[in-house]
Design a protein around this motif. Structure first.
Motif, PDB file in Angstrom:
ATOM      1  N   ILE A  77       0.857  -1.201   0.000  1.00  0.00           N
ATOM      2  CA  ILE A  77       0.000   0.000   0.000  1.00  0.00           C
ATOM      3  C   ILE A  77       0.891   1.249   0.000  1.00  0.00           C
ATOM      4  O   ILE A  77       0.637   2.215  -0.710  1.00  0.00           O
ATOM      5  CB  ILE A  77      -0.916   0.065   1.239  1.00  0.00           C
ATOM      6  CG1 ILE A  77      -1.675  -1.248   1.424  1.00  0.00           C
ATOM      7  CG2 ILE A  77      -1.911   1.220   1.146  1.00  0.00           C
ATOM      8  CD1 ILE A  77      -2.300  -1.359   2.792  1.00  0.00           C
ATOM      9  N   GLY A  78       1.953   1.187   0.812  1.00  0.00           N
ATOM     10  CA  GLY A  78       2.880   2.319   0.892  1.00  0.00           C
ATOM     11  C   GLY A  78       3.480   2.642  -0.472  1.00  0.00           C
ATOM     12  O   GLY A  78       3.648   3.807  -0.832  1.00  0.00           O
ATOM     13  N   LEU A  79       3.802   1.612  -1.237  1.00  0.00           N
ATOM     14  CA  LEU A  79       4.427   1.835  -2.549  1.00  0.00           C
ATOM     15  C   LEU A  79       3.406   2.263  -3.607  1.00  0.00           C
ATOM     16  O   LEU A  79       3.739   2.960  -4.544  1.00  0.00           O
ATOM     17  CB  LEU A  79       5.155   0.557  -3.011  1.00  0.00           C
ATOM     18  CG  LEU A  79       6.367   0.165  -2.165  1.00  0.00           C
ATOM     19  CD1 LEU A  79       6.972  -1.136  -2.663  1.00  0.00           C
ATOM     20  CD2 LEU A  79       7.431   1.275  -2.188  1.00  0.00           C
ATOM     21  N   TRP A  80       2.144   1.827  -3.406  1.00  0.00           N
ATOM     22  CA  TRP A  80       1.074   2.148  -4.368  1.00  0.00           C
ATOM     23  C   TRP A  80       0.743   3.649  -4.357  1.00  0.00           C
ATOM     24  O   TRP A  80       0.406   4.250  -5.378  1.00  0.00           O
ATOM     25  CB  TRP A  80      -0.162   1.315  -3.975  1.00  0.00           C
ATOM     26  CG  TRP A  80      -1.470   1.698  -4.579  1.00  0.00           C
ATOM     27  CD1 TRP A  80      -1.967   1.291  -5.787  1.00  0.00           C
ATOM     28  CD2 TRP A  80      -2.486   2.529  -4.000  1.00  0.00           C
ATOM     29  NE1 TRP A  80      -3.223   1.819  -5.985  1.00  0.00           N
ATOM     30  CE2 TRP A  80      -3.559   2.587  -4.911  1.00  0.00           C
ATOM     31  CE3 TRP A  80      -2.592   3.238  -2.799  1.00  0.00           C
ATOM     32  CZ2 TRP A  80      -4.724   3.325  -4.657  1.00  0.00           C
ATOM     33  CZ3 TRP A  80      -3.746   3.976  -2.544  1.00  0.00           C
ATOM     34  CH2 TRP A  80      -4.789   4.002  -3.471  1.00  0.00           C
ATOM     35  N   ALA A  81       0.931   4.260  -3.180  1.00  0.00           N
ATOM     36  CA  ALA A  81       0.395   5.618  -2.973  1.00  0.00           C
ATOM     37  C   ALA A  81       1.208   6.719  -3.640  1.00  0.00           C
ATOM     38  O   ALA A  81       2.436   6.665  -3.696  1.00  0.00           O
ATOM     39  CB  ALA A  81       0.326   5.900  -1.477  1.00  0.00           C
ATOM     40  N   ASP A  82       0.487   7.736  -4.143  1.00  0.00           N
ATOM     41  CA  ASP A  82       1.132   8.984  -4.582  1.00  0.00           C
ATOM     42  C   ASP A  82       1.203   9.960  -3.412  1.00  0.00           C
ATOM     43  O   ASP A  82       2.003  10.890  -3.413  1.00  0.00           O
ATOM     44  CB  ASP A  82       0.332   9.625  -5.718  1.00  0.00           C
ATOM     45  CG  ASP A  82       0.342   8.759  -6.972  1.00  0.00           C
ATOM     46  OD1 ASP A  82       1.449   8.407  -7.414  1.00  0.00           O
ATOM     47  OD2 ASP A  82      -0.742   8.422  -7.471  1.00  0.00           O
ATOM     48  N   ALA A  83       0.316   9.776  -2.443  1.00  0.00           N
ATOM     49  CA  ALA A  83       0.334  10.613  -1.231  1.00  0.00           C
ATOM     50  C   ALA A  83      -0.425   9.885  -0.133  1.00  0.00           C
ATOM     51  O   ALA A  83      -1.316   9.077  -0.412  1.00  0.00           O
ATOM     52  CB  ALA A  83      -0.313  11.968  -1.497  1.00  0.00           C
ATOM     53  N   MET A  84      -0.035  10.174   1.103  1.00  0.00           N
ATOM     54  CA  MET A  84      -0.773   9.640   2.250  1.00  0.00           C
ATOM     55  C   MET A  84      -1.253  10.830   3.073  1.00  0.00           C
ATOM     56  O   MET A  84      -0.478  11.755   3.334  1.00  0.00           O
ATOM     57  CB  MET A  84       0.147   8.753   3.088  1.00  0.00           C
ATOM     58  CG  MET A  84      -0.533   8.166   4.313  1.00  0.00           C
ATOM     59  SD  MET A  84       0.525   6.951   5.143  1.00  0.00           S
ATOM     60  CE  MET A  84      -0.638   6.276   6.335  1.00  0.00           C
ATOM     61  N   VAL A  85      -2.537  10.790   3.440  1.00  0.00           N
ATOM     62  CA  VAL A  85      -3.092  11.886   4.245  1.00  0.00           C
ATOM     63  C   VAL A  85      -3.635  11.280   5.528  1.00  0.00           C
ATOM     64  O   VAL A  85      -4.448  10.348   5.458  1.00  0.00           O
ATOM     65  CB  VAL A  85      -4.296  12.558   3.543  1.00  0.00           C
ATOM     66  CG1 VAL A  85      -4.677  13.847   4.251  1.00  0.00           C
ATOM     67  CG2 VAL A  85      -4.019  12.806   2.098  1.00  0.00           C
TER      68      VAL A  85
END
Ligand code: PMT
Length: 399
Positions: A77-85
């Motif tokens: 999931i961490g690698l999939w993301a363009d941003a984490m909010v």
């Protein structure tokens, strides 16, 4: 700008979790693909069913899916993301993130995420003001996480104070702006000065000032985040640059700062002179510690003027190069700033006044007016130094 972006929405256990539903709706409406990761406490405030219905994806909370035993990979999931909010971010989650306490899916995902992370704190005013929260947020900020500062207003406790999670519309705006400005400085080389200079009196003493480097480093980080190649010439500070496109040149004195700037200026498109350079240095610095006289007689220290680095570069500036200076004032602010703008041959000047609360040295915020050579003036409200950095770079882009 959010269309097609992969966003992890982290939700923790605070009353403001109800606002996360609106935030999720807005993100989906803007075209983002959203994966919700919620803490066990978060589920006490908002149901996963609502969140999965809106996001169109199962909500992740546990390390394993209960009925199938399927493992939820925080790394993937961490690698999939363009941003984490993370909105709302409670004091507890902020503390865990700052200290690597990976005891739930949200914090493990945070620790694995390679994408930029945006944190919107929400808590009661006393928790917000507690030194542990302040320290943990400062740590997260120093690692390059974006803190979306909480607003002041009525809190869940019905007390008035700072700790209200920023409104979902504003959070979406912050994200949108982040993606909008991402590559706007690609190909630009920017020289930035930051921090104080230390002018040596003897091996144990110096003349210095209160600059922490926060403003200059914020400009460097923002410029690098937008794709620029940055050379950061920094006086002695306690912070370090994070972005890989920042080349740090450490200096102590004004003379060393001048030499470094002269070396890098010609190959730069822009220079931003944010350092608080000592105007004077001791004429001689003693090679061994100056001893206190037996009688405690006054001691005389003769100072000589340091070169003006901004003015030196201003004279050397070739067509197409831009220089932004700062003016740190305590009185007669506008006249002094315009005087510096002209005398140093700058293209714009960022005026900050020590009379404004939250502005100037050591704070995480600043309140500035930007005046351009063409006479255009914009007065900004109190903002985080990252936002001020963004305003400065936007103005340079316009010029
Ligand atoms: O580092 P922080 O704690 O975050 O604080 C930020 C700041 C207050 C230091 C920053 O916002 C700021 O105002 N920096 C400029 C401080 C200053 O020295 O201002 P000044 O008005 O004295 O200088 C005017 C300009 O000339 C500045 O761009 C300065 O970098 C430059 N200068 C000054 C003297 C000198 N000998 N050489 C210079 O290049």
């Amino acid at each position: 700008m959010l269309k097609g972006k992969h966003i992890i929405l982290g939700i923790t256990g605070g009353i403001a979790a109800y606002k996360s539903v609106s935030l999720l709706r807005l993100l989906v409406k803007a075209g983002a693909e959203v994966q919700v990761v919620i803490t066990p406490a978060g589920k006490e405030f908002i149901t996963p069913v609502t969140l999965s219905a809106l996001s169109g994806k199962p909500v992740i909370s546990e390390f394993f899916t209960a009925n199938t035993g399927q493992w939820n990979s925080h790394v993937d999931i961490g690698l999939w993301a363009d941003a984490m909010v993370i909105a709302p971010a409670t004091a507890s989650t902020i503390g865990k993130m700052a200290n690597g306490v990976a005891d739930n899916m949200l914090v493990t995902t945070y620790l694995s995420a390679k994408a930029p992370v945006f944190i919107a704190p929400a808590m009661d005013l006393d928790m917000m003001a507690h030194p542990s929260t302040t320290r943990n947020l400062a740590t997260l900020r120093s690692w390059g996480n974006h803190i979306i500062e909480p607003a002041t207003g009525e809190l869940a406790s019905h007390l008035m104070g700072r700790g209200r999670m920023e409104e979902p519309e504003r959070i979406v705006e912050v994200l949108d702006r982040f993606f909008d400005t991402k590559d706007t400085l690609k190909g630009k080389k920017i020289l930035i000065t930051a921090g104080p200079t230390h002018e040596k009196i003897d091996p144990v003493r110096f003349i210095g000032n209160y600059s922490s480097g926060k403003m200059g480093y914020a400009i460097a980080e923002e410029a690098a985040a937008r794709g620029a190649e940055v050379t950061l010439v920094s006086g002695p500070v306690e912070i370090a640059p994070r972005h890989e496109s920042i080349t740090l040149v450490k200096v102590e004195s004004a003379l060393e700062m001048l030499a470094a700037c002269e070396e890098h200026f010609d190959s730069s498109d822009w220079a931003v002179m944010c350092a608080a350079v000592a105007d004077y240095r001791p004429e001689h610095s003693a090679s061994s510690k100056i001893k206190r006289g037996d009688k405690g007689d006054p001691m005389e220290l003769r100072l000589v003027a340091n070169p003006d680095i901004a003015a030196t570069l201003g004279k050397r500036k070739r067509s197409g190069q831009l220089i932004a200076g700062f003016a740190l004032e305590t009185d007669n602010e506008t006249d002094n700033a315009i005087g510096k703008l002209n005398r140093k041959n700058l293209d714009m000047i960022v005026l900050n006044s020590l009379r404004d609360k939250g502005a100037g040295f050591r704070t995480d915020t600043n309140k500035v007016s930007i005046i351009t050579r063409g006479g255009e003036r914009t007065d900004y409200p109190l903002k985080s130094k990252t936002e001020v950095a963004s305003d400065i770079l936007d103005t340079l882009l316009k010029l």
